[in-house]
Write an enzyme that holds these catalytic residues in place. Structure first.
Site: not given
Lengths: 497, 497
Positions: B262-263, B266, B292
């Protein structure tokens, strides 16, 4: 101009300094490689803000106003004024764009130093170093007052009052004394067993033991932390945030553990300066030599003491889960303190360490007082090692590229040797009222911490190094205590006499 | 005023923002506990410098001058001007001392949140939260233009153009759709085996696998790093320094690995914004929902795709040194995607996650549009969980204290749900030209990265979210793609139909 306004300006300066310190810590503890260009811009900008506040119109007004109206300042205000004035005078003579350019160059120099180390090639760092030296020389001509030589100007900045004249004499004595001890143990000593020192100790065991020791000795982890860095250092943002770094080698537990012992001594200094000095430059150290005395006190006076290890060795054995169960205490301790010529300063033993410093001192004298060209430095470095320690580096990584200092600072190295002497002298003085060995035998470190807090650390930069030494120990710098300490330690370890 | 002068001022703003971001990263990745008071002072000071530059005389002059003389700006200069003007208008209405006070309060709130979590006691965080909400409400009255409700003002800041009216409708559909899928698999599905998910996987194995995946997917570690944090996040200082954080649990490998997936999404956004936008606010995102979408694309569109795991599972097995050799691929994948009501958002599965967001959206609406008192929030939170997910938190740590957001930000949560919808819609669009499943089956992630770079990331904040979505996918926001994605995935995992 009121004291309140003056102190508000001073607070801004301190906040900017600790912001730059955070950035510096980050650069050395894992900042992404390709971020360095942006960071150089960022640091240059922050340095410019700092510079403006340290030397700008408002500060000039404050400096002039309180020079005439000193009585309007409180006692603390006057001390702050004097300290700020020192920095003001130092900065004021350097044009803003040159100060900025130096910071930018230093940031690049660090990156090039890392690359040069990877390639073991001084050539990749050479130009940065040459630029930094040239810029420093220009600064020296601007700073110089009545100092006898250019290098004296740099010495004086880290250790107020220190000169080439004094150091040539003191280092002469120390070098001579250490040579004699080395000769004696070489002729009559029994070489300790050291094979077990390279037994594998997992990194997490080492960290665990190092943190436990640091905590017991008085370092407060709720006001500090421990990270990894290529070249270990401590940086204190304020008395509630002192950061240690170390590097770890699973085949050499001493490196990391003694490294942390050393850095947490620096950290203890930062954590125990009077909170009254927060947000003023009085929160700093009176000199780099005194700061080093606090790290070396922990690493050498405590960390090389037989009673200390008598208490701690069983715990070390326990943490190491059986890896040292066959090594008795005497063997272990003697192994720890074996002395041998080596190439890397931060891996040097307690007896030869100061010789490494003397070499760097000689190198810096050549850079600044003899205008030697940077191309010649690696060769000169290697020659010195051969002359003084009898061994020669085979490449630049184990030679001139080993220390981070010359990516920004010159004139700092002698502080380490002064720290050795100060620490020995403090231990001697402390022993008049404390039973040092017994305290270590019992693991009661608090009285020692308190002595150092009360006699040294609490004062921060509000006193002169000479005065703090005189007040704490009753006499001026005297190198004999270091030589006595080393002789006692090494004659025991080498079973001489 | 020239464009050059204007851009120099803008650069200072960006440098100060990234300095505050470094400080923020440090606070959350191990800053000593007792350093928070000093750090609050430091951040307040830096924020004040930032505030002055964003709203001071010089900026006012620039805003006024270029409003009249827009033609003197280059095309890029005009885009920068428009973006800066937005921030200027937002900041300008807030008095400097209130802005400062908010930052100081937020810094304390974070410390109290940590303490409250330790004690599982919302009471220790309550006052901070009440203060922050009260201050935000005051800001809202100052910011509000034609927004229908106070909460719309906050929504609009993270997702330009977003309203309670739109979200009530879209979230209604999504909630309904997810409920239907949940009902179907509850009635007809076969529950996957999950016992093996809690097998111990050493942290270093997890980190190694997570880094390997991130690198393969396109995150560049020479321009980023990975650290630990209580509440994982990504912070990008600039396109060459994007920092991921994660937390690790040796009995739950999914948490850390999917967290990093996920990160790093980003992080990929940050790393691939056009370098032309460096030192300007155009380097940021067009909206939080779009940001997001980039993390959720990695975590869900890629990380929940069967073909992706078909390729990666053998490598995972290898890194885990035999721990999963008895688990066949179908069993492993179905276990990964099991859906179950849970209390913690960041541990929620792909199917129920959006329901967690809808709960937070409802809570924030109550805080800002219904003026509910903070004392009632934990009870209301727990009631919502019981109503929507059928389970009730037993303490505040597994309830209202779980998220870091409310230590400073309100109105952000809906972005996560928007991100789900945007990501699904992008995947649908991308699949018109790329054979998505085949690329994942072969481990060829570059074409996917390129599509996202070129259609989304490169634009930074130079476009509107609505426009980037329309250009990239050919249509406006459409929640059906998310529901189709979820139905396909979960009907497969639960062997329905």
């Amino acid at each position: 101009m009121t004291e309140k306004e003056f102190l508000a300006l001073v607070k801004e300066i301190e906040l900017l300094k600790s912001t730059l310190a955070l950035s510096g810590w980050d650069i050395q503890t894992g900042m992404p490689e390709r971020a360095s260009e942006y960071r150089a811009e960022q640091n240059a900008f922050l340095s410019q803000l700092l510079f403006e506040r340290m030397t700008g119109e408002k500060m000039t007004l404050a400096m002039e106003y309180f020079a005439k109206n000193r009585v309007e300042l409180s006692e603390l205000g006057q001390k702050v004024y004097d300290k700020v004035k020192e920095g003001y005078d130092k900065k004021r003579v350097i044009p803003a764009e040159k100060d900025e350019a130096y910071n930018r160059e230093a940031s690049k120099a660090f990156t090039n130093w890392i690359k040069a180390r990877e390639q073991k090639d001084f050539g990749l760092f050479k130009d940065s170093l040459a630029n930094l030296i040239a810029m420093q020389k220009e600064f020296i001509t601007l700073w110089r007052k009545d100092e006898k030589t250019p290098y004296d100007v740099l010495l004086n900045q880290y250790e107020p009052g220190m000169t080439v004249e004094i150091l040539d004499e003191v280092f002469g004595k120390v070098r001579e004394g250490i040579m004699q001890i080395r000769q004696t143990i070489a002729e009559k000593g029994i070489e300790p067993r050291v094979d077990f020192l390279s037994r594998k100790v997992p990194k997490e065991f080492q960290i665990s033991f190092a943190k436990e020791l640091s905590t017991a000795l008085g370092f407060d982890f709720s006001r500090g932390r421990l990270d990894e860095a290529v070249h270990p250092f401590m940086t204190g943002f304020n008395y509630n945030d002192a950061r240690l770094t170390s590097r770890w080698n699973e085949e050499d537990f001493q490196m990391g553990i003694f490294g942390v012992l050393h850095e947490q001594g620096h950290g203890q200094f930062e954590q125990n300066v009077s909170p009254d000095f927060e947000y003023t430059p009085l929160k700093n150290t009176m000199s780099m030599g005194i700061h080093e005395s606090q790290s070396l006190f922990q690493e050498i006076m405590i960390g090389s003491n037989k009673s200390f290890w008598k208490k701690q060795y069983p715990r070390f054995q326990e943490i190491c889960e059986g890896r040292f169960d066959d090594i008795d205490f005497e063997t272990f301790f003697a192994g720890l303190k074996r002395s041998q010529s080596s190439l890397i300063r931060i891996e040097a033993d307690t007896l030869t360490y100061v010789l490494h410093i003397i070499i760097r001192y000689e190198m810096e004298k050549m850079m600044f007082n003899e205008n030697v060209s940077v191309e010649k430095l690696p060769e000169l470095w290697n020659d010195k090692y051969e002359e003084i320690l009898g061994i020669r580096p085979q490449n630049d990584l184990e030679g001139i590229l080993q220390d981070v200092h010359w990516t920004s600072d010159f004139g700092y190295f002698p502080s380490y040797a002064l720290g050795y002497m100060y620490a020995s002298q403090m231990k001697h003085a402390m022993s008049q009222t404390l039973d040092f060995d017994t305290l270590l035998k019992c693991g009661e470190y608090l009285p020692i911490k308190q002595w150092l807090d009360e006699n040294v650390r609490v004062f921060g930069a509000s006193v002169k190094p000479k005065d703090v030494l005189k007040n704490a120990t009753g006499e001026d710098l005297n190198p004999k205590y270091l030589l006595e300490e080393l002789e006692k330690l090494y004659f025991d370890v080498y079973q001489v006499g």
